[in-house]
Write a protein that holds these residues in place. Structure first.
Motif, PDB file in Angstrom:
ATOM      1  N   SER A 136      37.586   7.649  10.459  1.00  0.00           N
ATOM      2  CA  SER A 136      38.176   6.052  10.661  1.00  0.00           C
ATOM      3  C   SER A 136      39.233   6.028   9.434  1.00  0.00           C
ATOM      4  N   LEU A 137      39.935   4.618   9.413  1.00  0.00           N
ATOM      5  CA  LEU A 137      40.754   4.506   8.582  1.00  0.00           C
ATOM      6  C   LEU A 137      40.296   4.215   7.290  1.00  0.00           C
ATOM      7  N   GLU A 138      39.095   3.554   7.026  1.00  0.00           N
ATOM      8  CA  GLU A 138      38.339   3.605   5.908  1.00  0.00           C
ATOM      9  C   GLU A 138      37.834   4.695   5.374  1.00  0.00           C
ATOM     10  N   TYR A 139      37.544   5.612   6.185  1.00  0.00           N
ATOM     11  CA  TYR A 139      36.926   7.238   5.986  1.00  0.00           C
ATOM     12  C   TYR A 139      37.528   8.307   6.714  1.00  0.00           C
ATOM     13  N   PRO A 140      38.627   8.683   6.391  1.00  0.00           N
ATOM     14  CA  PRO A 140      39.620   9.684   6.944  1.00  0.00           C
ATOM     15  C   PRO A 140      38.796  10.745   7.466  1.00  0.00           C
ATOM     16  N   LEU A 141      37.771  11.236   6.636  1.00  0.00           N
ATOM     17  CA  LEU A 141      37.155  12.479   7.092  1.00  0.00           C
ATOM     18  C   LEU A 141      35.484  12.187   7.129  1.00  0.00           C
ATOM     19  N   GLY A 142      35.285  10.755   7.225  1.00  0.00           N
ATOM     20  CA  GLY A 142      34.099  10.616   7.540  1.00  0.00           C
ATOM     21  C   GLY A 142      33.130  10.514   6.291  1.00  0.00           C
ATOM     22  N   THR A 143      31.745  10.098   6.282  1.00  0.00           N
ATOM     23  CA  THR A 143      31.049  10.101   5.135  1.00  0.00           C
ATOM     24  C   THR A 143      30.207  11.177   5.186  1.00  0.00           C
ATOM     25  N   ASP A 144      29.418  11.590   4.122  1.00  0.00           N
ATOM     26  CA  ASP A 144      28.223  12.310   4.061  1.00  0.00           C
ATOM     27  C   ASP A 144      27.024  11.960   4.111  1.00  0.00           C
ATOM     28  N   ASN A 145      25.768  12.558   3.745  1.00  0.00           N
ATOM     29  CA  ASN A 145      24.529  12.180   4.160  1.00  0.00           C
ATOM     30  C   ASN A 145      24.026  11.042   3.190  1.00  0.00           C
ATOM     31  N   LEU A 146      24.559  10.862   2.296  1.00  0.00           N
ATOM     32  CA  LEU A 146      24.615   9.585   1.395  1.00  0.00           C
ATOM     33  C   LEU A 146      25.392   8.456   1.586  1.00  0.00           C
ATOM     34  N   GLY A 147      26.407   8.513   2.510  1.00  0.00           N
ATOM     35  CA  GLY A 147      27.065   7.590   3.020  1.00  0.00           C
ATOM     36  C   GLY A 147      28.557   7.406   1.952  1.00  0.00           C
ATOM     37  N   ALA A 160      44.149  12.047  -7.952  1.00  0.00           N
ATOM     38  CA  ALA A 160      43.061  11.615  -7.089  1.00  0.00           C
ATOM     39  C   ALA A 160      42.706  10.229  -7.358  1.00  0.00           C
ATOM     40  N   PRO A 161      42.632   9.628  -8.631  1.00  0.00           N
ATOM     41  CA  PRO A 161      42.240   8.352  -8.693  1.00  0.00           C
ATOM     42  C   PRO A 161      43.144   7.361  -8.126  1.00  0.00           C
ATOM     43  N   LEU A 162      44.262   7.452  -7.829  1.00  0.00           N
ATOM     44  CA  LEU A 162      45.301   6.955  -7.120  1.00  0.00           C
ATOM     45  C   LEU A 162      45.467   7.086  -5.666  1.00  0.00           C
ATOM     46  N   ILE A 163      45.069   8.283  -5.190  1.00  0.00           N
ATOM     47  CA  ILE A 163      45.096   8.516  -3.847  1.00  0.00           C
ATOM     48  C   ILE A 163      43.939   8.428  -2.950  1.00  0.00           C
ATOM     49  N   ALA A 164      42.864   8.734  -3.685  1.00  0.00           N
ATOM     50  CA  ALA A 164      41.275   8.391  -3.036  1.00  0.00           C
ATOM     51  C   ALA A 164      41.392   7.263  -2.464  1.00  0.00           C
ATOM     52  N   PRO A 165      40.897   7.019  -1.064  1.00  0.00           N
ATOM     53  CA  PRO A 165      40.590   5.867  -0.427  1.00  0.00           C
ATOM     54  C   PRO A 165      39.497   5.021  -1.054  1.00  0.00           C
ATOM     55  N   ASN A 166      38.350   5.713  -1.550  1.00  0.00           N
ATOM     56  CA  ASN A 166      37.022   5.173  -1.833  1.00  0.00           C
ATOM     57  C   ASN A 166      36.464   5.838  -3.246  1.00  0.00           C
ATOM     58  N   ASP A 167      35.664   5.054  -3.832  1.00  0.00           N
ATOM     59  CA  ASP A 167      34.840   5.588  -5.052  1.00  0.00           C
ATOM     60  C   ASP A 167      34.238   6.908  -4.425  1.00  0.00           C
ATOM     61  N   PRO A 168      34.192   7.933  -5.014  1.00  0.00           N
ATOM     62  CA  PRO A 168      33.566   9.283  -4.601  1.00  0.00           C
ATOM     63  C   PRO A 168      32.168   9.274  -4.991  1.00  0.00           C
TER      64      PRO A 168
END
Length: 274
Positions: A49-60, A28-36
């Protein structure tokens, strides 16, 4: 056995899916596109989007990244729970089925008492007594579930206890532990494999349920049940936040259940044919 496994499409597909999910969690640390854990209120409920493939939650926070990191506690804790329940249940089930007498009476009466209470209520009671933590969740699940496996394994041991190869070993003075480890354990290995795969699915649901109720993995640690808990308040405004972890739990649990049935067919084809 390998040939039967390769010819069983369900077994190959489910084992492949489980291994794939496990590898996603490991890397996961190598695959995840962003800091969880990174929050960005400005970008909350962002669309795919390309930056957020599944979007973001209520805290972004990136939902995909949290899903990938959430595999570790969701699947890892379930596997630890399975090892504990199968280990304790197998040990006591072997003793009850092989030694019989007062050993069987003590173990099976304890099993009867444990099974007389609703398992989910007992899990809540144990967690409430010990306190809210990941370790206590595992202890509670092992404490409640081992009785069911002890009864199942005892039944399997009793089928082989009076077989000729076991009786011959006992007649020539073979130590009891040798008979248990070299004869009875291999004989019930297929049953243990099936029970283990089914137990992981049960543990995933149970751990996710406790996390959803706030009794398991605590925020902000990403875990699928905890993610459902965070998403329930924004179900109408951002349903994707709940749909993604919910579907993931259903798919993974279904894969383990189907894998259990497929392994039974592979390991014991005669029983499956009947």
């Amino acid at each position: 056995m390998l040939q039967r496994f390769l010819h069983n499409k369900t077994a190959v597909a489910t084992v492949g899916l489980v291994l794939f999910v496990a590898l996603l969690g490991i890397f996961a640390p190598l695959i995840a596109p962003n800091d969880p854990y990174a929050t960005d209120i400005v970008n909350k409920f962002a669309p795919f989007s390309l930056e957020y493939p599944l979007g973001t939650d209520n805290l972004g926070r990136c939902i995909l990244s949290r899903m990938l990191y959430g595999i570790r506690p969701t699947l890892g804790l379930a596997v630890l729970t399975m090892l504990g329940t199968i280990g304790l249940g197998a040990l006591l089930g072997l003793m009850a089925g092989y030694f019989r007498g007062w050993v069987e009476e003590v173990i099976m009466r304890t099993v009867d008492v444990m099974l007389s209470f609703p398992s989910q209520v007992m899990v809540f009671a144990v967690v409430a007594l010990l306190g809210i933590s990941v370790q206590n969740v595992i202890i509670a699940n092992v404490f409640i579930k081992w009785a069911w496996y002890a009864r199942m394994i005892r039944t399997g041991v009793m089928q082989y206890r009076d077989r000729n190869f076991v009786q011959f070993s006992r007649c020539i003075g073979t130590p009891e532990h040798f008979v248990l480890l070299r004869h009875l354990v291999p004989s019930i290995a297929s049953d243990l494999a099936v029970l283990a795969s089914l137990d992981v699915g049960w543990a995933i649901i149970n751990i996710s349920t406790l996390s959803f109720l706030g009794l398991g993995v605590q925020a902000p640690t990403p875990e699928w049940g905890a993610m459902l808990n965070e998403a329930k308040n924004v179900l109408t405004s951002n349903p994707t936040q709940m749909i993604v972890p919910g579907v993931a739990i259903v798919v993974l649990v279904s894969a383990f259940n189907l894998m259990g049935d497929a392994l039974r067919d592979v390991l014991d084809p005669k029983e499956a044919a009947e």
